[in-house]
Design a protein around this motif. Structure first.
Motif: not given
Length: 156
Positions: A76-92
């Motif tokens: 998945r990916y995650w954002t904090s509004g328009n401040q930050a965006e993490v490219d991918f979120i993985i579950q291991m």
């Protein structure tokens, strides 16, 4: 084409936090992305000299191809509004891991820092052209070692 949802927060199971109104599309192969973008193959070899912005998209697509193959749960990916965006979120297994992709040796990441400040994950991953290194919970993995991610994370 692959469709990946934004998550509202990093929790288990990761799919429970999907925001179905926000998603990104990626091609199933980085070669198709290059071809559909009408980018001459020489541009990839020439690197910074010919293009700068699009190499990030190519690199993200490359990493995603390997993450899909190596992890059971789709990223998945995650954002904090328009401040930050993490490219991918993985579950291991039972861990949620933020992933940042850098296409060069410049690796500063405001987004990963913001995410770390909010959620304090036990481990963070950054893929880049830099050498393999673990520093205060941040594991830098060279792009070419992406297929060994799970093995590298389980090493102490």
């Amino acid at each position: 084409m692959h469709r990946f949802f934004k998550i509202s927060k990093p929790g288990l199971p990761i799919s429970a936090y999907d925001d179905l109104s926000a998603f990104k599309l990626y091609l199933i192969d980085v070669g198709l992305l290059r071809r559909l973008s009408l980018l001459d193959p020489i541009a990839v070899r020439e690197g910074n000299r010919l293009f700068t912005e699009f190499k990030g998209a190519l690199t993200e697509n490359y990493i995603l191809q390997h993450l899909i193959k190596n992890f059971e749960v789709q990223p998945r990916y995650w954002t904090s509004g328009n401040q930050a965006e993490v490219d991918f979120i993985i579950q291991m297994k039972n861990e949620i891991i933020p992933v940042e992709v850098k296409s060069d040796e410049s690796v500063r990441s405001k987004s990963l820092s913001i995410y770390n400040g909010l959620y304090e994950p036990p481990v963070r991953i950054r893929y880049s052209l830099k050498n393999l290194k673990k520093d205060e919970g941040l594991v830098n993995i060279p792009l070419f070692l992406v297929d060994y991610t799970e093995k590298l994370l389980t090493l102490n």
